[in-house]
Write an enzyme that holds these catalytic residues in place. Structure first.
Site, mmCIF file in Angstrom:
data_model
loop_
_atom_site.group_PDB
_atom_site.id
_atom_site.type_symbol
_atom_site.label_atom_id
_atom_site.label_comp_id
_atom_site.label_asym_id
_atom_site.label_seq_id
_atom_site.Cartn_x
_atom_site.Cartn_y
_atom_site.Cartn_z
ATOM 1 N N PRO A 1 0.828 -1.215 0.000
ATOM 2 C CA PRO A 1 0.000 0.000 0.000
ATOM 3 C C PRO A 1 0.857 1.259 0.000
ATOM 4 O O PRO A 1 2.065 1.201 0.284
ATOM 5 C CB PRO A 1 -0.811 -0.137 1.289
ATOM 6 C CG PRO A 1 -0.024 -1.076 2.140
ATOM 7 C CD PRO A 1 0.677 -2.010 1.221
ATOM 8 N N PRO A 2 0.268 2.398 -0.312
ATOM 9 C CA PRO A 2 1.044 3.655 -0.337
ATOM 10 C C PRO A 2 1.580 4.022 1.043
ATOM 11 O O PRO A 2 0.933 3.796 2.063
ATOM 12 C CB PRO A 2 0.013 4.699 -0.812
ATOM 13 C CG PRO A 2 -1.081 3.916 -1.455
ATOM 14 C CD PRO A 2 -1.123 2.595 -0.754
ATOM 15 N N GLY A 3 2.774 4.583 1.040
ATOM 16 C CA GLY A 3 3.337 5.134 2.266
ATOM 17 C C GLY A 3 4.072 4.166 3.157
ATOM 18 O O GLY A 3 4.393 4.513 4.294
ATOM 19 N N VAL A 4 4.385 2.954 2.681
ATOM 20 C CA VAL A 4 5.067 1.991 3.543
ATOM 21 C C VAL A 4 6.571 1.974 3.301
ATOM 22 O O VAL A 4 7.288 1.207 3.946
ATOM 23 C CB VAL A 4 4.489 0.568 3.365
ATOM 24 C CG1 VAL A 4 3.044 0.514 3.802
ATOM 25 C CG2 VAL A 4 4.623 0.098 1.918
ATOM 26 N N GLY A 5 7.071 2.781 2.364
ATOM 27 C CA GLY A 5 8.514 2.917 2.198
ATOM 28 C C GLY A 5 9.119 2.155 1.041
ATOM 29 O O GLY A 5 10.292 1.790 1.081
ATOM 30 N N THR B 1 9.686 3.232 -2.197
ATOM 31 C CA THR B 1 10.658 4.059 -2.925
ATOM 32 C C THR B 1 11.884 4.354 -2.076
ATOM 33 O O THR B 1 13.032 4.262 -2.550
ATOM 34 C CB THR B 1 9.995 5.371 -3.373
ATOM 35 O OG1 THR B 1 8.842 5.080 -4.168
ATOM 36 C CG2 THR B 1 10.964 6.199 -4.197
ATOM 37 N N SER C 1 -13.536 -13.716 2.709
ATOM 38 C CA SER C 1 -13.062 -13.924 4.079
ATOM 39 C C SER C 1 -14.177 -14.082 5.098
ATOM 40 O O SER C 1 -13.931 -14.492 6.226
ATOM 41 C CB SER C 1 -12.165 -12.757 4.507
ATOM 42 O OG SER C 1 -11.040 -12.672 3.667
ATOM 43 N N LYS D 1 -5.353 -8.359 9.971
ATOM 44 C CA LYS D 1 -6.602 -8.760 10.628
ATOM 45 C C LYS D 1 -6.382 -9.064 12.107
ATOM 46 O O LYS D 1 -7.159 -8.624 12.965
ATOM 47 C CB LYS D 1 -7.187 -9.987 9.916
ATOM 48 C CG LYS D 1 -7.741 -9.703 8.535
ATOM 49 C CD LYS D 1 -8.226 -10.984 7.872
ATOM 50 C CE LYS D 1 -8.798 -10.709 6.492
ATOM 51 N NZ LYS D 1 -9.227 -11.946 5.806
#
Length: 552
Positions: free
Chosen positions: A107-111, A113, A441, A484
């Site tokens: 997901p975006p923002g997890v590092g 790049t 799920s 979860k």
């Protein structure tokens, strides 16, 4: 012309490339300087001489330094760091850096790049980022042919010229945002040769029209999802999944990286602002529900700006001694307003027909999900509400079919060949209807809610579950286990029922402290789920699971 000839010699071109360049130089000598062809040929020769055919940077394979660099720049992500260190150790023993193409998906923002930058620093390599978002023309990757006006090489050759060495680290950012096939070609197809270690030693750009060796280039790709990446492209890459951060990981990142960074960027000193752990945890929990840390950093910046304003006003009015550097929990409402997100707490009363499931969003965020079932006089209809997708609707139909077919064994009625839906309709609702929900799920949660409804035995609110169900009652594995389980712990859940085949995910990804604080039950069949969910409470009317002999 003499200068171009000298630059060709200094560039140390391969034999084949040198032959083409000599032929082009001979051709340009026969052209008039005012002709268009002369300018095109000269521009071509300048591109050829500027490329780093033999220039290499000295890669320093210091494993200890690389490990320290990765640990300093990123908290968590242990499986990613482990894979990178494995690659570096193999490269050091083997003597070359020919490696598989790594693709960080998360997901975006997890590092993703910044992780590529850290790898480049640890290897002492030049770093070049190529943003692929919105690229829809094949010529952007492989270059234009020189017959076109304003022709240029592609992004790969341009990056090599900018780096000045033939062994940089290329970061293909947002590879899942590449444009689809159009009348301009397919840019994803142009990447197939670049990302194949067996073929990229003779990469041919349309503008250069001569092979260039890319085998020394370390390529790392990033993506938010694999769904939009063509299968042949995924097959050429080694996919490494990056999960969203837990609250504890966000707390550490905020203390070690985000807060010092924002204090420095706003021109303040570490002694002029202080935010304790309780405040940072409150920011992550109630103000920023995200998988990464970008919004958390913006929220911390808002607090730092508020203290800047307070310090300036007090200093200008001559009351600088009244400035208070510490930000307390009581100050958050006045500085940031009311909390954006309410804490999920499993404090509902236990009632028949209600089961607690575990959800996972595509952005990497987990959460708990209540499934409510009720029955009313009718003719056997099933009604589903709550912004449900097609997959979860199918799971509801499978769950109802399984419960109807096993009603006699479950003792949900009287007599043989009973049909529990003869004189009633069933309505299944998932609250928070404004949020779309889909996925397999919730299969075992739906079955548990229906059995609870018809047996009139409640499931404890502190018990949650996730797993897919087959029509024969098998419990199948699902994804997002780490998110979860952590979200369930945050919501006050003390008992979790998971598919047996997800046991390895718990062992590898869930912190040991959290595993000890929760009771985790692994189920192979739906009977294991019902035994764990509808526990006997010691009363005379408690639900008792049938023995396996009667089930078989």
């Amino acid at each position: 012309m003499e200068r171009l000839n000298r630059r060709l010699i200094e560039a140390q071109l391969p034999e084949e490339a040198l032959k083409v360049a000599r032929r082009e130089l001979k051709r340009i000598n026969q052209l008039h300087p005012t002709s268009t062809e002369w300018a095109v040929s000269r521009n071509y020769l300048e591109w050829v001489t500027d490329l780093p055919w033999s220039n290499k940077s000295n890669s320093v394979l210091d494993i200890k330094r690389a490990t320290h660099q990765l640990s300093q720049d990123h908290f968590g992500l242990e499986h990613v760091k482990k894979r990178i260190i494995e690659y570096l150790c193999v490269a050091k023993l083997k003597g070359d850096l020919k490696a598989p193409i790594l693709c960080f998906v998360g997901p975006p923002g997890v590092g993703k790049t910044s992780l590529g930058k850290s790898i480049a620093i640890s290897l002492s390599r030049e770093f070049h980022r190529i943003s692929l978002g919105g690229v829809h023309d094949e010529a952007d990757m492989r270059g234009h042919r020189r017959t076109y006006v304003g022709a240029m090489p592609g992004l790969i050759i341009q990056g090599l010229r900018k780096c000045g060495v033939n062994n940089p680290l290329f970061l293909l950012d947002e590879i899942d945002k590449l444009g689809q096939t159009s009348n301009h070609g397919n840019p994803a197809a142009a990447l197939l040769e670049i990302l194949d270690p067996e073929q990229n030693n003779a990469f041919s750009d349309h503008y250069l029209n001569m092979p260039f060796d890319l085998s020394d280039v370390l390529v790392i790709a990033t993506a938010n999802s694999l769904d939009t990446i063509p299968e042949p492209l995924v097959d050429r890459m080694e996919v490494i999944q990056l999960h969203g951060y837990t609250f504890d990981e966000k707390l550490h990142i905020a203390k070690a990286h985000l807060l010092p960074k924002q204090i420095m960027e706003h021109g303040m000193d570490q002694s002029q602002i202080s935010i304790n752990d309780a405040v940072l945890f409150k920011l992550a929990e109630s103000y920023t529900r995200e998988s990464g840390v970008r919004q958390l950093e913006r929220t911390i910046a808002t607090l730092v700006r508020a203290k800047c304003v307070e310090l300036v006003h007090l200093t200008e009015s001559g009351r600088g001694q009244n400035y208070r550097s510490c930000i307390r929990l009581d100050d958050l409402d006045s500085l940031l307003g009311s909390p954006t997100f309410e804490k999920e707490v499993a404090e509902r009363d236990s009632q028949p027909g209600i089961a607690t499931g575990l959800a996972y969003s595509g952005s990497g965020q987990g959460g708990i999900l209540f499934i409510e079932a009720t029955k009313m006089p009718g003719t056997g209809k099933l009604q589903l509400t709550g912004s449900l997708g097609e997959v979860i609707k199918e799971s509801a139909n499978i769950a109802l079919s399984w419960v109807k077919s096993h009603a006699e064994i479950l003792k949900l009625g009287s007599g043989k060949n009973i049909n529990i839906m003869d004189r009633c309709d069933v309505h299944i609702h998932v609250p928070n209807g404004s949020v779309p929900k889909d996925g397999p799920s919730a299969g075992i949660t739906l079955v548990s809610a229906l059995v609870s409804l018809f047996s009139r035995h409640a499931i404890p609110t502190t018990t949650a579950m996730t797993g897919e169900i087959s029509l024969r009652g098998q419990v199948l594995p699902v994804g997002g286990i780490k998110e979860k389980v952590i979200s369930a712990h945050r919501a006050g859940i003390t008992k979790i029922i998971l598919p047996y085949r997800n046991k390895k995910d718990v062992t590898n990804d869930i912190p040991e402290k959290l595993q000890k604080e929760m009771e985790i039950v692994y189920a192979k069949t739906i009977w294991d789920v019902l035994r764990a969910a509808l526990v006997s409470d010691g009363t005379k009317n408690a639900w008792v699971a049938p023995p396996y002999e009667s089930v078989l």
